[in-house]
Design an enzyme around this catalytic site. Structure first.
Site, PDB file in Angstrom:
ATOM      1  N   ASP A   1      40.604  32.924  41.010  1.00 28.92           N
ATOM      2  CA  ASP A   1      41.738  33.937  41.349  1.00 28.92           C
ATOM      3  C   ASP A   1      41.001  34.980  41.756  1.00 28.92           C
ATOM      4  O   ASP A   1      40.108  35.688  41.119  1.00 28.92           O
ATOM      5  CB  ASP A   1      42.466  34.182  40.113  1.00 28.92           C
ATOM      6  CG  ASP A   1      43.438  35.156  40.428  1.00 28.92           C
ATOM      7  OD1 ASP A   1      44.623  35.165  41.155  1.00 28.92           O
ATOM      8  OD2 ASP A   1      43.306  36.384  39.691  1.00 28.92           O
TER       9      ASP A   1
ATOM     10  N   ASP B   1      41.136  38.734  43.056  1.00 31.29           N
ATOM     11  CA  ASP B   1      41.765  40.022  42.773  1.00 31.29           C
ATOM     12  C   ASP B   1      41.154  41.073  43.550  1.00 31.29           C
ATOM     13  O   ASP B   1      40.468  42.103  42.799  1.00 31.29           O
ATOM     14  CB  ASP B   1      42.163  40.258  41.359  1.00 31.29           C
ATOM     15  CG  ASP B   1      42.989  41.467  41.045  1.00 31.29           C
ATOM     16  OD1 ASP B   1      43.494  41.929  42.117  1.00 31.29           O
ATOM     17  OD2 ASP B   1      43.352  41.702  39.946  1.00 31.29           O
TER      18      ASP B   1
ATOM     19  N   GLU C   1      41.360  44.563  45.313  1.00 29.48           N
ATOM     20  CA  GLU C   1      42.268  45.538  45.224  1.00 29.48           C
ATOM     21  C   GLU C   1      41.550  46.579  46.318  1.00 29.48           C
ATOM     22  O   GLU C   1      40.890  47.728  45.591  1.00 29.48           O
ATOM     23  CB  GLU C   1      42.606  46.000  43.993  1.00 29.48           C
ATOM     24  CG  GLU C   1      43.241  44.889  43.312  1.00 29.48           C
ATOM     25  CD  GLU C   1      43.912  45.537  41.728  1.00 29.48           C
ATOM     26  OE1 GLU C   1      44.128  46.509  41.524  1.00 29.48           O
ATOM     27  OE2 GLU C   1      43.755  44.630  40.975  1.00 29.48           O
TER      28      GLU C   1
ATOM     29  N   TYR D   1      54.556  45.403  39.114  1.00 25.49           N
ATOM     30  CA  TYR D   1      54.335  46.516  38.156  1.00 25.49           C
ATOM     31  C   TYR D   1      53.509  47.687  38.729  1.00 25.49           C
ATOM     32  O   TYR D   1      52.887  47.808  39.697  1.00 25.49           O
ATOM     33  CB  TYR D   1      53.762  46.019  36.873  1.00 25.49           C
ATOM     34  CG  TYR D   1      52.774  44.992  37.027  1.00 25.49           C
ATOM     35  CD1 TYR D   1      51.427  45.551  37.319  1.00 25.49           C
ATOM     36  CD2 TYR D   1      53.105  43.612  36.944  1.00 25.49           C
ATOM     37  CE1 TYR D   1      50.402  44.544  37.345  1.00 25.49           C
ATOM     38  CE2 TYR D   1      51.850  42.719  37.000  1.00 25.49           C
ATOM     39  CZ  TYR D   1      50.634  43.110  37.110  1.00 25.49           C
ATOM     40  OH  TYR D   1      49.601  42.468  37.203  1.00 25.49           O
TER      41      TYR D   1
END
Length: 389
Positions: free
Chosen positions: A149, A151, A153, A226
């Site tokens: 995965d 991620d 950012e 979120y």
């Protein structure tokens, strides 16, 4: 002559169909391994750094989860490496949960907000992508994982003061393609290794990526729906509302449904999209008391609480009262004496999100993170009971 003409027309048609078939099939990304079944909705749990002993006496809580993304591995020198001293032991502990749930998939999540500094360099050239992708495969094999995965950012954006470039947009796609090819090369026996990513819940993320192309190489796209509002802002607000709130007067009223629609419009198939939900809340003190603090200016401090603390000490306790924003389909808390506002997720809001993702045909739900609700499992139980786990 008619027969000759008929035959020539038949031959030309056949050649045209064959040529078109070849062109169309050549444009489809080649996947050597069998695609995973898209049946039951997924429940993906991020587990951050510490595994703990909150999986039940016999590990039975693992039956309520389909995937675990262990967070995080770091990127150093262009390679995927362990981020914490106890990572190997933690991942070995998670592997034991497969004795309880043989269908459980365990992935390593790479990067995150703090460790996305070096993604741009790793994705920059064909050589750097090769180094990164091979190190990810080596990491997966070392820890006997089921997938990777990423991620990052964020591609093309600063994030937490990271290196970023305009060409991150194309380089990210190329990196995902290479990792996908290497994962497929590991699975000649038909086993499918997963490749997933976490995405920002806003249009800016989509503008800086090629998700219509990149999603072809991905099994799931986990939208981080979120943190729309937090202590970094000078006003309060829901941080994971399903729909826009009538109280939100900003130019772009953020919501989970808006993020999903933006991802769909970017060309990502619904069956690959995973809705993110938070197992924590965010709070502000010194808030303007109008509207019970909802979307009001604040001059005090702010922070976050795991749901377990909210449940035990704050929700309808110690002067905090729960309220419901019907337009946003989201709860919030207000304590008048300290003028403290809290935004959070609870079983009522989760059930509505589950109804929404079923209506939209999404793959399922992911949450950040397991240890924030690991005592009573109130939120996880809500997910499991309403998603058939």
């Amino acid at each position: 002559m008619f027969k000759t003409l008929h035959f020539n027309l038949f031959l030309a048609t056949a050649l045209t169909v064959a040529t078109m078939t070849f062109i169309l099939t050549s444009c489809v990304p080649a996947h050597n391994s069998e695609e995973p079944p898209q049946n039951d909705p997924v429940i993906i749990a991020y587990v951050h750094n510490t595994v703990g002993d909150n999986w039940g006496p016999k590990g039975e809580v693992a039956n309520k989860i389909s995937h675990i993304n262990y967070a995080f591995a770091n990127v150093i020198g262009g390679k995927v490496v362990e981020g914490h001293e106890k990572d190997s032991a933690n991942m070995a502990r998670l592997q034991e949960l497969k004795k309880v749930n043989p269908d459980l998939k365990i992935l390593i999540s790479v990067g995150g907000w703090t460790w996305s500094d070096n993604f741009s360099d790793a994705a920059l050239t064909a050589d750097s992508r090769e180094i990164f992708a091979q190190s990810a495969i080596d990491f997966l094999q070392k820890h006997q994982l089921d997938g990777i995965d990423l991620d990052w950012e964020y591609p093309g954006q600063k994030g937490e003061d990271n290196i970023f470039r305009p060409e991150d947009k194309q380089n990210f796609t190329a990196l995902l393609q290479l990792v996908r090819e290497k994962l497929d090369s590991l699975a000649p026996d038909g086993q499918h290794y997963l490749l997933t990513i976490a995405t920002g819940a806003n249009q800016r993320y989509l503008d800086h990526t090629e998700m219509d192309k990149a999603s072809a190489y991905l099994d799931y796209v986990n939208i981080m729906t979120y943190d729309y509002h937090g202590a970094w802002a000078l006003f309060t607000g829901h941080h994971s509302n399903l729909y826009p709130s009538e109280s939100d007067t900003t130019t772009i009223a953020r919501s989970s449904s808006r993020a999903v629609e933006e991802h769909l419009q970017a060309g990502i198939p619904a069956e690959k999209l995973v809705l993110g939900v938070p197992f924590y809340g965010r709070w502000w003190s010194g808030v303007n008391p109008e509207n019970k603090g909802l979307y009001q200016a604040t001059e005090g401090e702010g922070g976050g609480h795991p749901f377990s603390r909210l449940e035990e000490e704050i929700i309808n306790k110690n002067g905090f009262n729960r309220y419901w924003d019907e337009s946003a389909k989201a709860p919030y808390l207000w304590q008048d004496s300290s003028r403290t506002f809290v935004t959070y997720e609870d079983p009522e809001s989760l059930k509505l999100k589950i109804e929404y993702l079923k209506e939209k045909g999404l793959a399922g739900v992911m949450f950040w993170q397991f240890n924030s609700d690991s005592k009573n499992h109130t939120l996880l139980n809500t997910l499991a009971e309403n998603l058939g786990k």
